[in-house]
Design a protein around this motif. Sequence first.
Motif, short mmCIF file in Angstrom:
data_model
loop_
_atom_site.label_atom_id
_atom_site.label_comp_id
_atom_site.label_asym_id
_atom_site.label_seq_id
_atom_site.Cartn_x
_atom_site.Cartn_y
_atom_site.Cartn_z
N VAL B 225 7.36 15.20 44.50
CA VAL B 225 7.96 16.34 45.19
C VAL B 225 9.35 16.56 44.61
O VAL B 225 10.18 15.65 44.64
CB VAL B 225 8.03 16.07 46.71
N GLU B 226 9.58 17.74 44.09
CA GLU B 226 10.89 18.01 43.48
C GLU B 226 11.80 18.79 44.43
O GLU B 226 11.34 19.63 45.20
CB GLU B 226 10.71 18.82 42.19
N ILE B 227 13.09 18.50 44.32
CA ILE B 227 14.09 19.30 45.04
C ILE B 227 14.37 20.52 44.17
O ILE B 227 14.89 20.38 43.06
CB ILE B 227 15.38 18.49 45.30
N ILE B 228 14.00 21.70 44.67
CA ILE B 228 14.17 22.89 43.83
C ILE B 228 15.33 23.79 44.30
O ILE B 228 15.75 24.68 43.58
CB ILE B 228 12.87 23.71 43.72
N GLY B 229 15.82 23.54 45.49
CA GLY B 229 16.94 24.36 45.97
C GLY B 229 17.82 23.61 46.95
O GLY B 229 17.30 22.89 47.80
N ILE B 230 19.14 23.78 46.79
CA ILE B 230 20.08 23.18 47.73
C ILE B 230 21.17 24.20 48.06
O ILE B 230 21.69 24.87 47.16
CB ILE B 230 20.74 21.90 47.15
N ALA B 259 20.27 28.28 48.78
CA ALA B 259 19.09 27.45 48.49
C ALA B 259 17.94 28.30 47.95
O ALA B 259 17.28 27.92 46.97
CB ALA B 259 18.66 26.70 49.74
N PHE B 260 17.71 29.46 48.57
CA PHE B 260 16.61 30.34 48.11
C PHE B 260 16.90 30.87 46.70
O PHE B 260 16.00 30.96 45.87
CB PHE B 260 16.41 31.51 49.08
N ASN B 261 18.17 31.20 46.42
CA ASN B 261 18.53 31.68 45.08
C ASN B 261 18.30 30.60 44.03
O ASN B 261 17.78 30.87 42.95
CB ASN B 261 20.00 32.12 45.05
N MET B 262 18.70 29.38 44.37
CA MET B 262 18.54 28.28 43.41
C MET B 262 17.05 27.98 43.18
O MET B 262 16.62 27.75 42.04
CB MET B 262 19.25 27.02 43.94
N ALA B 263 16.28 28.01 44.26
CA ALA B 263 14.85 27.67 44.15
C ALA B 263 14.02 28.82 43.58
O ALA B 263 12.89 28.60 43.15
CB ALA B 263 14.32 27.29 45.53
N LYS B 264 14.59 30.01 43.62
CA LYS B 264 13.88 31.22 43.18
C LYS B 264 12.56 31.40 43.96
O LYS B 264 11.50 31.66 43.40
CB LYS B 264 13.61 31.21 41.67
N VAL B 265 12.66 31.16 45.26
CA VAL B 265 11.51 31.43 46.14
C VAL B 265 11.98 32.30 47.30
O VAL B 265 13.19 32.44 47.53
CB VAL B 265 10.87 30.13 46.70
N ALA B 365 26.63 23.88 57.41
CA ALA B 365 25.16 23.92 57.39
C ALA B 365 24.65 23.50 56.02
O ALA B 365 25.37 23.60 55.02
CB ALA B 365 24.67 25.32 57.71
N SER B 366 23.41 23.04 55.99
CA SER B 366 22.80 22.75 54.70
C SER B 366 21.31 23.10 54.73
O SER B 366 20.67 23.05 55.77
CB SER B 366 23.01 21.29 54.31
N CYS B 367 20.81 23.48 53.57
CA CYS B 367 19.39 23.78 53.40
C CYS B 367 18.90 23.11 52.13
O CYS B 367 19.58 23.16 51.10
CB CYS B 367 19.17 25.29 53.24
N ILE B 368 17.74 22.50 52.20
CA ILE B 368 17.13 21.88 51.02
C ILE B 368 15.70 22.41 50.92
O ILE B 368 14.98 22.44 51.93
CB ILE B 368 17.13 20.34 51.13
N ILE B 369 15.31 22.82 49.72
CA ILE B 369 13.93 23.30 49.52
C ILE B 369 13.20 22.33 48.59
O ILE B 369 13.72 21.96 47.52
CB ILE B 369 13.92 24.74 48.95
N LEU B 370 12.02 21.91 49.00
CA LEU B 370 11.21 20.97 48.23
C LEU B 370 9.92 21.65 47.78
O LEU B 370 9.39 22.49 48.49
CB LEU B 370 10.84 19.74 49.08
N GLN B 371 9.44 21.25 46.61
CA GLN B 371 8.17 21.80 46.13
C GLN B 371 7.28 20.69 45.60
O GLN B 371 7.74 19.77 44.92
CB GLN B 371 8.42 22.84 45.03
N ASN B 372 6.01 20.81 45.94
CA ASN B 372 5.02 19.86 45.42
C ASN B 372 4.69 20.27 43.99
O ASN B 372 4.21 21.37 43.75
CB ASN B 372 3.78 19.95 46.31
N ILE B 373 4.98 19.39 43.05
CA ILE B 373 4.80 19.75 41.64
C ILE B 373 3.43 19.28 41.16
O ILE B 373 3.09 18.13 41.28
CB ILE B 373 5.91 19.09 40.77
#
Lengths: 159, 373
Positions: B225-230, B259-265, B365-373
């Motif tokens: 699982v990768e961290i794709i956005g913070i 976080a959404f901008n970094m993750a591009k989702v 506040a903080s947001c982290i986005i994870l993706q199953n690679i």
Amino acid sequence: MKFDYLKLIKKIPNKSIYELFLDKIKKDIFVIPYCNHCKKNIWPPTDHCYNCLNKIILKNYTHKKGILIETFESYIDNRIKHNIINKNKKSKTNIDYNNSLESKNTVVGLVDFNGVLLLGKIINFKENSDNISKISYIQINKCGIDSNHKIFYNFSVLT
Amino acid sequence: MVTPVSIVAGETSNFKRKSNLSIHQLAVEPVIKLFRNNPHLKDITIDAVILSSCSEEQYLSSIVSELLGLKPKISNRLDNLCNSGTNAISTAYSYIASGLCNSVLVIGVEKSDTSGKVHKHDLSRGEFVSPLYWGSIFKKFYQKKYNVKDEQIAKVSVKNYNNGRKNINSIFYGYKKIDIEDVLNSRLLVGTLRLLECSLLCDGASAILLTKSDYLKDVNPHNKVEIIGIGQQTNAASFGNIVSEIFESGPAKLAARQAFNMAKVDPKDLDVIEVHDAFSILEIMAYEDLNLVKKGEGYKYVTNNNIHTNVRGGILGCGHPLGATGIDQTVEIFKQLTGTNGKRQIKEKCNIGLIHNLAAAGTSASCIILQNI
């Protein structure tokens, strides 16, 4: 040789704005740090304006009006009393509990003093809830540091 | 060049209202569980240990490292009230992404009597230092602004407590199911805020292991699982300096955007989320800050949505060990994405998940986005 008192005074470091704020509040005087350059209140008390980094002064707000933004009742003190009285009862509902609440709960107000928002107890709040929408101005009735070392602000409603 | 960072394992100990364990012993528990459940990781070199806690105990990270027999290059501790855990994971991410470390163990721990329960610096609160007061103000403001009734907000508590009672790590595990009436009949604490709308501080710990994505490709080919956005945002520390902006451009909204901008989702790509619900109203505000719904419509989203929310029970349904909360939230999403969440698994495998966390009246506040690679 004569003792140089002036020299001694100069060696004593100046108090910070925060310490001065506490000194004043202990004497029931409410002050707000103010930046003369930005023409703005600075909160929380600090030695420099967070905008222009210039030194700031303290302005007395003890008799100045604030705007009442919101009020709400706190039942927590009563809850503690209720728990002491009914410590053997383990009821999860509040039907009995609500009935046992004393009529006078603490009324807390959120007040805006020119950009500085504070929570305090309203000491002369009338029980008629219609008043909430009518009241708009408030004054600091008393402030200080309580026995638990917490700063407190008591507000009185100006009608 | 940013090195991709993966989460390779995570575990949480059973939260308790009060335990006899010292904070050091508490912190060790989930790490032992993590290595027992992942024997293929036992020989991994841990480059850094980051410990997240609001405890007053000194030198916590180094003590816990010693108790675990670890000799990390970096060992430090992070304290940012309720946000500590997610901030610690962001810091771990930075260590790896920068190339400073290959692997970082993040441990969150808290005792219920933590000094973090009172925010002493905040002079705006006067004698009303308990978070209940700002929680109550947020609820009242929201109800007035959008004409929302108590029973509509109570749905958050019903959902989360009923999820929490099925989570073995929750302090409410095995409790009876509750309904809206139970919430509305629970004790009134401040304003319209009732007992079952407020989270409970407790003892607990959680641990998570992060590595460079290709670091364990031989020993850990699965569960990647990768961290794709913070995203992280701090706008103030005092409640009085945030209350006027919290509904419009508060830190949570800004952190989510980052976080959404970094993750591009997009928010619609999410399968599962864990949001900060220390008070029921905060979950509704979170939906709006994450752009899942329009402003003022968050309360409709509680029972009418496509995304699984606070499946572990959230903070309301699990208990709130401040320093461990953000890490347990992340462990939950990690397990959902790897399909290893046992009875709580929502579908075979989720693709994208998000963790949302707040501190001190939403001042940060903080947001982290994870993706199953």
